[in-house]
Design an enzyme around this catalytic site. Structure first.
Site, PDB file in Angstrom:
ATOM      1  CD  GLU A 363      -3.247  -1.169   1.723  1.00 56.71           C
ATOM      2  OE1 GLU A 363      -3.731  -0.095   2.049  1.00 56.71           O
ATOM      3  OE2 GLU A 363      -3.724  -2.280   2.028  1.00 56.71           O
ATOM      4  N   GLY A 364       1.967   1.143  -0.744  1.00 56.18           N
ATOM      5  CA  GLY A 364       2.957   2.211  -0.844  1.00 56.18           C
ATOM      6  C   GLY A 364       4.158   1.864   0.021  1.00 56.18           C
TER       7      GLY A 364
END
Ligand code: COS
Length: 381
Positions: A363-364
């Site tokens: 998620e990054g």
């Protein structure tokens, strides 16, 4: 400024702790060993109304707030980070964009069964050539009459194969770069939609991570989420919320490891006394407790801001960056407190340590988070 959580939140937390100790903790090590995803656990979460905590009752949800959901992910991840990310993906990454950008028909058709836990959700953004660089995606959606024809392949997708509803992203107009990306809702059984390689992973081994393959999937036009070209912004805004979910997962992992290490340090004796009496150990525990506390405050603050509908993207990125680094540090130190035992599978510490790593990546990556935070702070006065 009030740092206490409400009685309602405390009571909900107590119910979840009882649930996780009874239903999730007992088989967590075995599921990790066999890399087995358990839909049964998700179904049990659904019975407790955990599948739709922050959505209004009209949409099948529990009518709670985002903080309650964050606390649920934290508590679940304290015993099993795989179950934690299953719920986080389902809620933040799949249900949220439908709740936020869906038409009333899309909400009735897709959000209601997701919120009730009758269906599991997933989110398909990443591709082999598009991780941090979302614009590098190759998946396309071409309008053909009343249908979009989707072709491409998504990689590293949580809940792949088990989820029945997928929010996915594809180019409707590549010439517009990221402004030509659109979001869509796909169903598992649509012709041409299949699943490829299932990943074998270092950690969160009992979560399902796999490939989505789209081979001329004919998707009704009404399954476009938002308008054509909104996809990049929908993805970014969705990830803002997802990142708080990962922060909660990391917080849960760190807390689980810290509590095990503290318990062990109090009973383990060397040199005729408990090892907790030695500063070498108590200082480690003190550092762990302090960092976990800071991570929790940051994570709850991000959730609080989201609940208040205030800007929270920077705070969410900060909480995910910090909590994931804390999870890695704490789990490594917790293994050290247990010494040789920590290195064995007789204790859950080595699993926590393996599970922590991905929170710095998905998620990054934390490098992307520093970039996002850097942009926000430099734009401030
Ligand atoms: N919410 C809503 N809109 C956003 C946003 C957010 N959090 N972040 C950016 N946007 C908008 C911008 O406002 C901009 O809009 P305009 O085109 O109208 O100007 C547009 O999106 C493009 O933004 P930006 O120029 O900042 O995009 P970049 O290409 O520079 O990308 C990064 C920025 C690298 C930060 C972004 O691509 C990113 O977060 N990458 C990581 C992706 C990721 O987490 N991948 C892992 C997925 S695992 S599920």
């Amino acid at each position: 400024m009030d740092f206490t959580v409400s009685l309602e939140h405390e009571m909900m937390k107590k119910t979840i702790v009882e649930f996780t100790n009874k239903e999730i903790k007992p088989g967590a090590a075995e599921r990790d060993e066999s890399e087995e995803f358990s839909l049964d656990i998700f179904n049990k979460m659904a019975v407790l109304e955990l599948a739709g905590i922050p959505w209004p009752e009209d949409y099948g949800g529990a009518g709670g707030d985002y903080l309650s959901y964050i606390m649920a992910v934290e508590e679940i991840s304290k015993v099993d980070a795989s179950a934690g990310i299953t719920l986080s993906t389902h809620t933040s990454l799949c249900s949220w964009p439908i709740y936020e950008y869906g038409t009333e028909e899309q909400k009735q058709k897709y959000l209601v069964p997701l919120a009730q836990g009758k269906k599991l959700g997933a989110f398909g953004l990443t591709e082999s050539s598009a991780g941090s660089d979302v614009g590098g995606m190759q998946t396309t959606a071409v309008l053909d009459g009343d249908y979009y024809v989707i072709n491409g392949c998504k990689q590293f997708i949580s809940n792949a194969g088990y989820a029945e509803t997928y929010v996915i992203f594809a180019y409707t107009d590549k010439s517009k770069k990221t402004r030509g990306i659109s979001a869509f809702i796909l169903e598992k059984d649509m012709p041409g939609f299949t699943f490829g390689k299932k990943e074998k992973k270092l950690g969160i081994r009992s979560s399902a991570t796999g490939e989505l393959i789209f081979d001329n999937v004919r998707l009704p036009k009404e399954n476009l989420l938002g308008s054509e070209g909104d996809g990049f912004k929908i993805a970014m805004a969705t990830l803002d919320g997802g990142r708080t979910g990962v922060a909660a997962q990391a917080l849960g992992i760190a807390t689980g490891a810290y509590e095990e290490a503290k318990k062990y340090a109090k009973v383990r004796e060397q040199f005729n006394q408990s090892i907790a009496n030695f500063q070498a150990i108590s200082f480690k525990l003190a550092d762990m407790a302090t960092k976990i506390d800071a991570a929790r405050l940051m994570t709850y603050r991000a959730a609080f801001l989201k609940d208040k509908k205030l800007p929270y993207a920077k705070e969410s990125a900060m909480s995910k960056l910090y909590a994931s680094d804390v999870a890695m540090e704490v789990t490594v130190e917790a293994v050290q407190v247990l010494g040789g035992y920590g290195f064995t599978r007789d204790f859950p510490l080595e699993r926590f340590m393996r599970d922590a790593k991905v929170t710095q990546i998905y998620e990054g990556t934390n490098e992307i988070h520093r970039l996002v935070i850097g942009r926000y702070i430099l734009a401030e006065d």
